[in-house]
Design a protein around this motif. Structure first.
Motif, PDB file in Angstrom:
ATOM      1  N   SER A  16      -0.253   6.852   6.212  1.00  0.00           N
ATOM      2  CA  SER A  16      -1.255   6.288   5.723  1.00  0.00           C
ATOM      3  C   SER A  16      -1.064   6.722   4.191  1.00  0.00           C
ATOM      4  O   SER A  16      -0.829   7.528   3.616  1.00  0.00           O
ATOM      5  CB  SER A  16      -2.574   6.519   6.062  1.00  0.00           C
ATOM      6  OG  SER A  16      -2.735   8.103   6.021  1.00  0.00           O
ATOM      7  N   ILE A  17      -1.626   5.771   3.206  1.00  0.00           N
ATOM      8  CA  ILE A  17      -1.736   5.818   1.812  1.00  0.00           C
ATOM      9  C   ILE A  17      -3.404   6.469   1.537  1.00  0.00           C
ATOM     10  O   ILE A  17      -4.221   5.940   1.799  1.00  0.00           O
ATOM     11  CB  ILE A  17      -1.439   4.818   1.068  1.00  0.00           C
ATOM     12  CG1 ILE A  17      -0.077   4.162   1.336  1.00  0.00           C
ATOM     13  CG2 ILE A  17      -1.476   4.940  -0.517  1.00  0.00           C
ATOM     14  CD1 ILE A  17       0.299   2.733   0.678  1.00  0.00           C
ATOM     15  N   LYS A  22      -3.997   4.465  -3.164  1.00  0.00           N
ATOM     16  CA  LYS A  22      -4.076   3.038  -2.679  1.00  0.00           C
ATOM     17  C   LYS A  22      -4.727   2.219  -3.737  1.00  0.00           C
ATOM     18  O   LYS A  22      -4.208   0.928  -4.177  1.00  0.00           O
ATOM     19  CB  LYS A  22      -4.828   2.991  -1.682  1.00  0.00           C
ATOM     20  CG  LYS A  22      -4.823   1.813  -0.774  1.00  0.00           C
ATOM     21  CD  LYS A  22      -5.559   1.511   0.274  1.00  0.00           C
ATOM     22  CE  LYS A  22      -4.997   2.245   1.402  1.00  0.00           C
ATOM     23  NZ  LYS A  22      -5.560   2.155   2.555  1.00  0.00           N
ATOM     24  N   TRP A  23      -5.864   2.735  -4.408  1.00  0.00           N
ATOM     25  CA  TRP A  23      -6.817   1.976  -5.473  1.00  0.00           C
ATOM     26  C   TRP A  23      -5.928   1.703  -6.735  1.00  0.00           C
ATOM     27  O   TRP A  23      -6.107   0.596  -7.185  1.00  0.00           O
ATOM     28  CB  TRP A  23      -7.956   2.832  -5.543  1.00  0.00           C
ATOM     29  CG  TRP A  23      -8.946   2.181  -6.741  1.00  0.00           C
ATOM     30  CD1 TRP A  23      -9.699   0.911  -6.378  1.00  0.00           C
ATOM     31  CD2 TRP A  23      -8.742   2.431  -8.093  1.00  0.00           C
ATOM     32  NE1 TRP A  23     -10.377   0.786  -7.674  1.00  0.00           N
ATOM     33  CE2 TRP A  23      -9.760   1.738  -8.567  1.00  0.00           C
ATOM     34  CE3 TRP A  23      -8.216   3.249  -8.639  1.00  0.00           C
ATOM     35  CZ2 TRP A  23     -10.175   1.660  -9.849  1.00  0.00           C
ATOM     36  CZ3 TRP A  23      -8.682   3.542 -10.047  1.00  0.00           C
ATOM     37  CH2 TRP A  23      -9.615   2.587 -10.715  1.00  0.00           C
ATOM     38  N   TYR A  91       3.427   6.572  -5.595  1.00  0.00           N
ATOM     39  CA  TYR A  91       3.235   6.595  -4.323  1.00  0.00           C
ATOM     40  C   TYR A  91       3.909   7.979  -3.630  1.00  0.00           C
ATOM     41  O   TYR A  91       3.536   8.629  -3.186  1.00  0.00           O
ATOM     42  CB  TYR A  91       3.988   5.512  -3.608  1.00  0.00           C
ATOM     43  CG  TYR A  91       4.097   5.627  -2.219  1.00  0.00           C
ATOM     44  CD1 TYR A  91       2.831   5.390  -1.190  1.00  0.00           C
ATOM     45  CD2 TYR A  91       5.165   5.873  -1.567  1.00  0.00           C
ATOM     46  CE1 TYR A  91       3.289   5.657   0.060  1.00  0.00           C
ATOM     47  CE2 TYR A  91       5.513   6.267  -0.218  1.00  0.00           C
ATOM     48  CZ  TYR A  91       4.364   6.016   0.516  1.00  0.00           C
ATOM     49  OH  TYR A  91       4.257   6.169   1.951  1.00  0.00           O
ATOM     50  N   LYS A  95       0.817  10.552  -3.604  1.00  0.00           N
ATOM     51  CA  LYS A  95       0.536  10.988  -2.105  1.00  0.00           C
ATOM     52  C   LYS A  95       0.474  12.149  -1.714  1.00  0.00           C
ATOM     53  O   LYS A  95      -0.482  12.564  -1.408  1.00  0.00           O
ATOM     54  CB  LYS A  95       1.454  10.165  -1.410  1.00  0.00           C
ATOM     55  CG  LYS A  95       1.113  10.167   0.206  1.00  0.00           C
ATOM     56  CD  LYS A  95       2.053   9.115   0.958  1.00  0.00           C
ATOM     57  CE  LYS A  95       1.508   8.971   2.260  1.00  0.00           C
ATOM     58  NZ  LYS A  95       1.733  10.290   3.202  1.00  0.00           N
TER      59      LYS A  95
END
Length: 261
Positions: A16-17, A22-23, A91, A95
């Motif tokens: 998952s991010i 993600k935002w 990312y 992350k």
């Protein structure tokens, strides 16, 4: 310049991010699409976005101070490479950093690097006598993330230019050197001052008490499994020693008879 990307290490393995990354991904891509559509046909309505790009003379003399923040969400609408490599790097490196630091501290660092890079652009604009050139893009913040990743996870393997495996600490050194040597070049359309400024501000943030807490936390994340194993082993040995002592005392009590007070 292609951004280094990819890593063989993740502080908390997950598909998952995390919410902060993600935002940022969603907001940057959405604003890019709006900017792109607004410039069709050229120049279209692209001028609507100009108050949000970073122009030193407007930010300082025009008091448009919000530009040191908003320029981070604008990317070149004439192509996809600018936003593509920024978002890939966000990312790949963001992350891991957010999973290590937590969302709030990750965003504080990200925007700290981005705003700091913007201030460096303003300063450089006035020092060179060119405060009228506009700057857009999240590269200053992204280069801050590269610096943090190289400092926190120096021996993890990344892919330089998405092709060549290299340790993160060497990647940061190479990127920093290339950026520094590229600053004197003009007319490239790339703000190397913002890139280097993001790395410098990131380094200073990591050297503060804020940064030291993050370094300590990252070390805990990497060493937590070993700590739990060794801690469980010590607890097991302590329980065994305590049990042996109780057995020994019970034998002694039986030999000496009941205690009286």
């Amino acid at each position: 310049m292609r951004y280094p990307g990819g890593s063989s290490y993740y502080a908390t393995p997950s598909m998952s991010i995390p919410p902060g990354v993600k935002w940022l991904l969603v907001s940057n891509v959405a604003i890019f699409l709006l900017y792109f559509i607004a410039t069709i046909p050229q120049p279209g309505y692209g001028w609507l976005f100009s108050p949000f790009s970073l122009t030193p003379v407007k930010a300082v003399e025009g008091l448009q101070v919000w530009q040191v923040f908003t320029y981070l969400f604008l990317h070149d609408p004439n192509g996809f490479s600018h936003i593509l490599f920024n978002m890939l790097a966000l990312y790949m490196f963001g992350k891991t950093l957010e999973e290590t630091w937590g969302t709030e501290r990750f965003l504080r660092y990200y925007f700290g690097c981005g705003i700091g890079a913007g201030l460096c652009v303003i300063l450089a604009g006035y020092l060179t006598g060119d405060p009228y050139t506009s700057t857009i893009g999240a590269s200053g913040a992204i280069f801050g993330l590269l610096l943090a990743f190289g400092v926190l996870f120096p021996d993890s393997t990344v892919l330089m230019s998405f092709l060549f495996p290299i340790k993160a600490k060497y990647m940061v050194m190479i990127v920093g050197a290339i950026t520094f040597l590229s600053i004197p070049k003009s007319g490239s359309g790339v703000s190397h001052v913002a890139h280097l400024g993001g790395m410098i501000v990131g380094y200073l943030l990591l050297k503060t008490s804020f940064g030291q807490r993050q370094l300590n936390r990252s070390r805990y994340t990497r060493e937590s499994l070993l700590s739990r194993v060794t801690g469980a082993w010590r607890e097991y040995r302590l329980r065994r020693a305590r049990k042996k002592f109780q057995v020994y005392m019970s034998k002694q009590n039986r030999k000496d008879g009941p205690r009286v007070h």
